[in-house]
Motif scaffolding. Structure first.
Motif, PDB file in Angstrom:
ATOM      1  N   SER A  71      88.079  18.209  20.103  1.00  0.00           N
ATOM      2  CA  SER A  71      88.226  17.637  21.439  1.00  0.00           C
ATOM      3  C   SER A  71      89.010  16.334  21.435  1.00  0.00           C
ATOM      4  O   SER A  71      89.298  15.786  22.478  1.00  0.00           O
ATOM      5  CB  SER A  71      86.849  17.407  22.066  1.00  0.00           C
ATOM      6  N   ALA A 114      80.469  25.204  20.313  1.00  0.00           N
ATOM      7  CA  ALA A 114      81.549  25.510  21.249  1.00  0.00           C
ATOM      8  C   ALA A 114      81.167  26.621  22.213  1.00  0.00           C
ATOM      9  O   ALA A 114      81.971  27.036  23.027  1.00  0.00           O
ATOM     10  CB  ALA A 114      82.804  25.910  20.480  1.00  0.00           C
ATOM     11  N   HIS A 125      86.336  20.183  25.177  1.00  0.00           N
ATOM     12  CA  HIS A 125      86.804  21.336  24.421  1.00  0.00           C
ATOM     13  C   HIS A 125      88.310  21.501  24.633  1.00  0.00           C
ATOM     14  O   HIS A 125      88.802  21.296  25.736  1.00  0.00           O
ATOM     15  CB  HIS A 125      86.069  22.594  24.879  1.00  0.00           C
ATOM     16  N   ARG A 181      82.235  24.701  27.935  1.00  0.00           N
ATOM     17  CA  ARG A 181      83.271  25.499  27.271  1.00  0.00           C
ATOM     18  C   ARG A 181      83.600  26.736  28.114  1.00  0.00           C
ATOM     19  O   ARG A 181      84.751  27.108  28.257  1.00  0.00           O
ATOM     20  CB  ARG A 181      82.772  25.882  25.877  1.00  0.00           C
TER      21      ARG A 181
END
Length: 180
Positions: A3, A66, A111, A89
């Protein structure tokens, strides 16, 4: 760490710094680092200026999960997210009829890729993405009206990739990039 900005010499933003601080706090709370180690790494993050300095402070931390998914669903009415909200995400948005407005321009996007799945019946939808975002709408199926989106020229700033998929019935989706 995905990120954080891609260029190791690039100056970090306050959002990058906040993300790094949050990751350190989570690692400490989960017992991955000691109190002394957290203090040292926090000092690195708070005084660091470039991505490489953040990477050194976050080395050996467990990867972030994630797979976070959130769902927003209403039968009718309005779905609205704006300001400094945390974008998961995967975001699923479902509305039988009503308006949808997702403003990601000041949202916290942790993300590198965000998937937004739309399941909309009737009504309008508007999504504002960050100025440097790359938008992918290939998996979006519209019924009655076409999508309103003008692709931006690619900038080398390494913004997030926003993938929009799903189906829209009798509404129109308008996607625009933030001006600032």
């Amino acid at each position: 760490m995905s990120s954080l900005p891609e260029d190791p010499t690039r100056l970090i933003s306050e959002d990058d710094r906040d993300t790094a601080v949050r990751r350190l706090q989570e690692a400490y709370a989960e017992g991955h680092i000691s109190h002394e180690e957290m203090d040292e790494r926090l000092h690195q993050v708070l005084t660091g200026r470039t991505r490489s300095e953040l990477v050194r402070a976050l080395v050996s931390l467990p990867e972030e999960d994630a797979g976070t998914t959130s769902t927003i669903a209403v039968a009718g009415g309005r779905i609205q997210r704006r300001g400094a909200w945390r974008v998961p995400r995967i975001l699923k948005v479902a509305s039988a009829f009503g308006r949808v407005h997702l403003d990601l321009s000041r949202a916290v996007i942790e993300h590198p890729v965000v998937d937004i799945e739309l399941q909309l019946g009737t009504g309008r939808a508007r999504i504002t993405v960050p100025r440097d975002a790359i938008v992918d709408v290939e998996d979006l199926h519209t019924g009655w009206k076409d999508l309103l989106y003008r692709t931006r020229r690619r900038s080398g700033s390494g913004g997030p990739r926003i993938r929009i998929s799903g189906t829209m019935g009798f509404g129109r989706l308008k996607i625009r990039h933030a001006r600032r």
